[in-house]
Design an enzyme around this catalytic site. Structure first.
Site, PDB file in Angstrom:
ATOM      1  CE  LYS A 270      -3.373   2.600   2.973  1.00 36.00           C
ATOM      2  NZ  LYS A 270      -4.161   2.476   4.093  1.00 36.00           N
ATOM      3  CG  ASP A 275      -5.470   7.767   4.825  1.00 29.74           C
ATOM      4  OD1 ASP A 275      -6.377   8.373   4.044  1.00 29.74           O
ATOM      5  OD2 ASP A 275      -5.746   6.580   5.397  1.00 29.74           O
ATOM      6  CE  LYS A 282      -6.738   8.596   8.444  1.00 28.81           C
ATOM      7  NZ  LYS A 282      -7.287   7.186   9.150  1.00 28.81           N
ATOM      8  CG  ASP A 293      -2.144   4.943   4.985  1.00 23.97           C
ATOM      9  OD1 ASP A 293      -1.907   3.861   5.773  1.00 23.97           O
ATOM     10  OD2 ASP A 293      -3.233   5.531   4.600  1.00 23.97           O
ATOM     11  CG  ASP A 352      -9.976   7.391   6.859  1.00 25.19           C
ATOM     12  OD1 ASP A 352      -8.782   7.307   6.122  1.00 25.19           O
ATOM     13  OD2 ASP A 352     -10.011   7.385   8.027  1.00 25.19           O
ATOM     14  CD  GLU A 354      -6.666   5.309   2.611  1.00 18.47           C
ATOM     15  OE1 GLU A 354      -7.786   5.467   3.220  1.00 18.47           O
ATOM     16  OE2 GLU A 354      -5.724   4.791   3.113  1.00 18.47           O
ATOM     17  NE  ARG A 356     -11.001  -1.076   3.579  1.00 22.48           N
ATOM     18  CZ  ARG A 356     -11.678  -1.377   4.685  1.00 22.48           C
ATOM     19  NH1 ARG A 356     -12.720  -1.966   4.948  1.00 22.48           N
ATOM     20  NH2 ARG A 356     -11.189  -0.991   6.170  1.00 22.48           N
TER      21      ARG A 356
HETATM   22  N1  BES Z   1      -4.360   4.057   6.993  1.00 21.14           N
HETATM   23  C1  BES Z   1      -5.587   3.870   7.684  1.00 21.14           C
HETATM   24  C2  BES Z   1      -5.427   2.707   8.711  1.00 21.14           C
HETATM   25  C3  BES Z   1      -4.321   3.254   9.841  1.00 21.14           C
HETATM   26  C4  BES Z   1      -4.968   3.789  10.873  1.00 21.14           C
HETATM   27  C5  BES Z   1      -3.055   2.985   9.744  1.00 21.14           C
HETATM   28  C6  BES Z   1      -4.085   4.239  11.798  1.00 21.14           C
HETATM   29  C7  BES Z   1      -2.318   3.266  10.810  1.00 21.14           C
HETATM   30  C8  BES Z   1      -2.774   4.025  11.991  1.00 21.14           C
HETATM   31  C9  BES Z   1      -6.635   3.331   6.946  1.00 21.14           C
HETATM   32  O1  BES Z   1      -6.748   4.122   5.577  1.00 21.14           O
HETATM   33  C10 BES Z   1      -8.080   3.994   7.444  1.00 21.14           C
HETATM   34  O2  BES Z   1      -8.135   4.967   7.706  1.00 21.14           O
HETATM   35  N2  BES Z   1      -8.613   2.881   7.808  1.00 21.14           N
HETATM   36  C11 BES Z   1      -9.906   3.058   8.409  1.00 21.14           C
HETATM   37  C12 BES Z   1     -10.960   2.115   8.218  1.00 21.14           C
HETATM   38  C13 BES Z   1     -12.385   2.528   8.523  1.00 21.14           C
HETATM   39  C14 BES Z   1     -12.862   3.655   7.634  1.00 21.14           C
HETATM   40  C15 BES Z   1     -13.284   1.188   8.051  1.00 21.14           C
HETATM   41  C16 BES Z   1      -9.717   2.987  10.111  1.00 21.14           C
HETATM   42  O3  BES Z   1      -8.801   2.060  10.568  1.00 21.14           O
HETATM   43  O4  BES Z   1     -10.261   3.748  10.856  1.00 21.14           O
HETATM   44 ZN    ZN Z   2      -5.102   4.659   4.843  1.00 22.12          ZN
HETATM   45 MN    MN Z   3      -7.704   5.909   5.397  1.00 23.80          MN
END
Ligand code: BES
Ligand code: ZN
Ligand code: MN
Length: 518
Positions: A270, A275, A282, A293, A352, A354, A356
């Site tokens: 990834k 992000d 966020k 990220d 968010d 994104e 996947r």
């Molecule tokens: N990059 C984040 C995941 C992440 C969060 C990595 C904190 C490292 C530290 C990912 O893109 C994300 O935002 N995931 C969301 C998914 C949700 C919207 C279903 C998350 O984990 O909150």
């Molecule tokens: Zn992310």
């Molecule tokens: Mn995200």
């Protein structure tokens, strides 16, 4: 710092500091240091007798030799309980010790590698572990510092690993050289991750990939927006729509297999270079951290560098979908439906989620190679940190044997994985009213539903997904990971690939044997 091997006797080595490992149960000076102790007029045995040192993990006690031996100081380095000592303990004690040298002025460091003589730990592996502990533990990122720091860490000019005279040096030397190559790559990954979003852009990652391709003699192709449009990478392009930075799809292809037409292992990382969450923005607190990220992408680029430099006898492909995830007037919106490269459509309920989406297209692209295995690595879900903490990699996949292979490599490398179930019942949450899939499920089991989503894009190829949201970034320093980017995944991948290469070589050897006429 130069690291070299030597078979000089500890009592003869001229160094500013000589590190002598000690286990908790050691009442007496261990055999490799006995002659040293005698030459130093019982300095170590008297130190032990005072009870001032116990050998507990990470204990560092420095004594001065007063001219009795050529080395100026001796450090008793606590290695904890002998039964609990593993390769990773060696990395850890050496890594932390390296930082504890400061502010002493140590220019020539000598180390008796800890763990020598214990069962299951070879001198090759232990010497490599010392290299890893030192190189990874002493890492600092100074690109944006314009002044020498007053308390800036000093690093020895030279480090000598002292090995028993009975050992053959050549294989240990080879292991050390290999380890240096791996460490360089881990530090490259850390640099890429630590650089802020404004420096580590998709374009910058693509340039690094081109450089890796040039140096390591493998083909590197970088697809730009127009190429991706032609292919139909609608999921990746959807995420990229909010950003002014051009997205890149990086492809590194290494062909090292001895047999023609051998199926490759495809690594997918990834590469979200920042992000923000997009329109599903966020919170401001800690948003700056989301420069990491792209840690999965960095791990893949770094691994490819190692694969090329070690000339592994395998075919390996590295794919990094790279883009920012930002809100803007052109950004993709909650509710939008994207058409992915696989042909499947995705309803975006949260911009968010994104990672996947870009991985969906990258995994579909990976299938074009008819791969022997696909391994993807991603800072995919905050939920993985909730589930497993910040030290473990979440592992999900479709193939038990491949997961076991990854687990073994992970245990060896110290970048440990833990499995989560990918049962079909989790797919329910991803069914969309108007498209094939939604990009998020409910709040529950977030790491699993993310993995489940990815599984829709890998067809039936053996596949493992690694969620590194926790270990990719160290909030607090760890023994051989200073605070910040860890470069996790590189050593695990390299170990995985090396094992694959040698088991294939072994299988090939038995085949040719059976073919031989008797
Ligand atoms: N990059 C984040 C995941 C992440 C969060 C990595 C904190 C490292 C530290 C990912 O893109 C994300 O935002 N995931 C969301 C998914 C949700 C919207 C279903 C998350 O984990 O909150
Ligand atoms: Zn992310
Ligand atoms: Mn995200």
């Amino acid at each position: 710092m130069k690291i070299r091997l030597s078979q000089e006797a500890p009592q003869e080595i001229a160094a500013d500091l000589l590190v002598v490992p000690r286990f908790e149960a050691d009442a007496e000076v261990p055999p490799p240091a006995r002659a040293l102790d005698r030459a130093a007029k019982g300095l170590l045995s008297r130190l032990y007798a005072t009870g001032d040192v116990s050998g507990k993990l990470h204990e560092c006690c420095v004594v001065y030799t007063q001219g009795s031996v050529p080395c100026q100081r001796i450090m008793s380095l606590g290695c904890g309980k002998k039964e609990a000592f593993k390769l990773d303990t060696a990395r850890a004690v050496i890594g932390k010790m390296g930082r504890a040298l400061h502010p002493r002025k140590i220019s020539r460091l000598a180390i008796l590698p800890p763990g020598l003589g214990l069962p299951d730990l070879s001198p090759q592996h232990l010497a490599a572990a010392c290299v890893e502990g030192l190189r990874l533990g002493l890492y600092r990122f100074t690109e944006f510092k314009t002044k020498e720091e007053e308390n800036g860490r000093t690093v020895p000019e030279e480090c000598v690993l002292l090995l028993p005279a009975a050992e053959k040096l050549a294989p240990i030397q080879a292991a050390v050289e290999e380890s240096e190559i791996v460490c360089e790559a881990v530090l490259l990954a850390r640099d890429l991750i630590t650089r802020p979003g404004c420096s580590s852009t998709p374009t910058a990652l693509a340039e690094v990939a081109l450089e890796v391709g040039r140096l390591a003699k493998m083909s590197c192709t970088v697809l730009d927006r127009a190429d991706m449009e032609k292919l139909g990478m609608g999921a990746l392009l959807g995420v990229a729509r909010g950003s002014q930075e051009p997205p890149k799809f990086i492809i590194l292809e290494y062909r090292g297999a001895r047999r023609k037409g051998e199926k490759p292992v495809v690594l997918v990382g990834k590469g979200i270079t920042f992000d923000s969450g997009g329109l599903s923005l966020k919170p401001a607190a800690s948003m700056e951290q989301m420069k990491y990220d792209m840690a999965g992408g960095a791990a893949v680029l770094a691994t490819m560098q190692v694969v090329g430099r070690l000339k592994l006898p395998l075919n390996v492909v590295g794919l990094v979908p790279a883009t920012e995830n930002l809100p803007s007037g052109t950004a993709y919106k909650p509710g939008d439906v994207l058409r992915s490269l696989s042909g499947q459509t995705i309803e975006v309920l949260n911009t968010d989620a994104e990672g996947r989406l870009i991985l969906a297209d990258a995994l579909a692209y990976a299938c074009r190679y008819k791969p022997a295995a696909i391994l993807d690595i991603a800072t995919l879900t905050g939920a993985c940190i909730v589930a497993l903490g910040d030290n473990l990699i979440g592992m999900l996949g479709s193939d038990e044997a491949l997961q076991e292979e990854v687990r073994r490599a992970a245990d060896f490398s110290g970048e440990r994985v833990w499995p989560l179930p990918l049962w079909e019942e989790f797919s329910e949450q991803l069914k969309s009213d108007i498209a094939d899939w939604k990009n998020v499920g409910s709040r529950a089991a977030g790491t699993i539903t993310a993995g489940m989503f990815l599984s829709k894009f890998v067809q039936s190829y053996p596949w493992v997904h690694l969620d590194i949201a926790g270990p990719a970034w160290a909030e607090k320093e760890k023994p051989y990971v200073p605070k910040g980017a860890s470069g996790v995944g590189v050593r695990l991948f390299v170990e995985f690939l090396k094992r694959r290469a040698s088991s294939q070589a072994a299988a090939g050897a038995t085949k040719t044997q059976t073919k031989k006429p008797t």
